[in-house]
Design an enzyme around this catalytic site. Structure first.
Site, PDB file in Angstrom:
ATOM      1  CD  GLN A   1       0.573  -5.651  15.955  1.00 35.23           C
ATOM      2  OE1 GLN A   1      -0.624  -5.650  16.140  1.00 35.23           O
ATOM      3  NE2 GLN A   1       1.109  -5.787  14.740  1.00 35.23           N
TER       4      GLN A   1
ATOM      5  NE  ARG B   1      -8.711   0.321  11.215  1.00 32.76           N
ATOM      6  CZ  ARG B   1      -8.133  -0.566  12.030  1.00 32.76           C
ATOM      7  NH1 ARG B   1      -6.851  -0.527  12.232  1.00 32.76           N
ATOM      8  NH2 ARG B   1      -8.853  -1.488  12.641  1.00 32.76           N
TER       9      ARG B   1
ATOM     10  CG  HIS C   1       0.466  -6.297   4.677  1.00 35.54           C
ATOM     11  ND1 HIS C   1      -0.518  -5.487   4.177  1.00 35.54           N
ATOM     12  CD2 HIS C   1       0.216  -6.429   5.998  1.00 35.54           C
ATOM     13  CE1 HIS C   1      -1.347  -5.152   5.152  1.00 35.54           C
ATOM     14  NE2 HIS C   1      -0.922  -5.698   6.268  1.00 35.54           N
TER      15      HIS C   1
ATOM     16  CD  GLU D   1      11.133  -0.050  13.049  1.00 38.35           C
ATOM     17  OE1 GLU D   1      11.126   1.070  12.492  1.00 38.35           O
ATOM     18  OE2 GLU D   1      12.155  -0.569  13.520  1.00 38.35           O
TER      19      GLU D   1
ATOM     20  CG  MET E   1      -5.401  -8.592  11.039  1.00 40.79           C
ATOM     21  SD  MET E   1      -6.565  -7.979  12.269  1.00 40.79           S
ATOM     22  CE  MET E   1      -6.531  -6.239  11.946  1.00 40.79           C
TER      23      MET E   1
END
Ligand code: PAF
Length: 287
Positions: A159, A193, A43, A154, A36
């Site tokens: 998810q 976040r 990432h 992980e 996202m």
């Protein structure tokens, strides 16, 4: 097709498929990392791993509205596409796929995806909308890109379980790979976040992984799961977390509880806790 710096960007499914079919014609295998955006080293580690497993890597940057509840941070979610493109290029990505919301979700679309058991409990209780949205967008992305391999972190352990189940149940012929969580020098799991945390909150946030590691060690001494969960929850509140959604010790393979309340196989300790308006999740292997 547009491009940021040296990285081509596909905005439509048609453009994405043109590039991917061209790679296929040349005999290349394709790796995929869904994101996202607001990328961090976690990432980029996924992109690098995809690059080791496939000849060409696509990364999607799409802030998926269907996985946010009305009161959640969809509008405030950090968006920094130019920086993301530079980081992706540096990590060896060959194509950024950044569709609009309208491209991903045409106004007349009605299909939903419900994965069942792996999406229930834990995050599924705290954020009931989330896994339906994740399952829908991941199913669409895997169909759009049709990669040989897709790499997930992980850090979002539940998810990963949801995506594995989805790929099996929908006969999606993509290998789903999970990669260990990337942490900063204090052990804090990297997350987009984390950018919301104040200096003081950051100091408290760094206790989360320590509390989980202690809980994981306790499960291995044969202590009852319920006691370990309660003690870890208290430790988080004492460390300064404002609220704890859950601390749970579950079976690694499917996140089901241990019958009898004693860990007797590979386990995962998972937690979600709040610091002011920021919700952090983390998990650790135990046993
Ligand atoms: O983990 C995320 O960033 C998202 O849930 C994902 C997998 C990209 C789907 O929107």
């Amino acid at each position: 097709m547009a491009s940021h710096t040296a990285l081509p960007v596909a905005r439509t499914i048609a453009d994405l498929r043109l590039t991917v079919s061209d790679w296929r014609r040349q005999g290349f295998t394709v790796g995929f990392v869904p994101t996202m955006g607001a990328l961090h080293d976690g990432h980029l580690a996924l992109v690098q791993e995809a690059g080791l497993r496939a000849d060409r890597v696509v990364a999607s940057v799409f802030v998926n509205p269907t996985q946010f509840a009305a009161h959640e941070d969809l509008d405030a979610y950090p968006r920094q596409e130019t920086r993301d493109a530079e980081l992706l290029a540096g990590a060896g990505c060959a194509l950024m796929y950044a569709p609009s919301v309208e491209e991903m979700y045409p106004a007349d679309a009605t299909t939903t995806v419900s994965v069942g058991a792996p999406a229930e409990g834990l995050e599924g209780v705290a954020r009931p909308e989330m896994f339906g949205g994740v399952a829908l967008v991941v199913a669409k992305l895997l169909n759009q890109v049709r990669p040989d391999v897709a790499v997930f972190g992980e850090k979002d352990y539940q998810q990963l379980m949801v995506v594995r189940r989805l790929a099996i149940d929908l006969d999606i012929p993509t290998e789903i790979v999970g990669m260990p969580t990337v942490r900063d020098g204090h052990g804090l799991a990297l997350s987009s976040r984390n950018a919301y945390l104040t200096g003081e909150e950051q100091t408290i946030a760094r206790r989360l992984n320590g509390v989980l590691a202690e809980a994981a060690a306790r499960t291995m001494t044969g202590r009852a799961v319920g006691d370990v969960e309660r003690e870890a929850q208290e430790a988080l509140l004492n460390a300064g977390f404002s609220h704890v959604d859950y601390v749970a010790v579950r079976k690694s393979e499917n996140l089901r509880p241990f019958e009898g309340g004693i860990v007797d196989g590979p386990a995962r300790v998972l937690a979600a806790a709040w610091l002011g308006r920021t919700r952090l999740i983390d998990n650790m292997a135990a046993g």
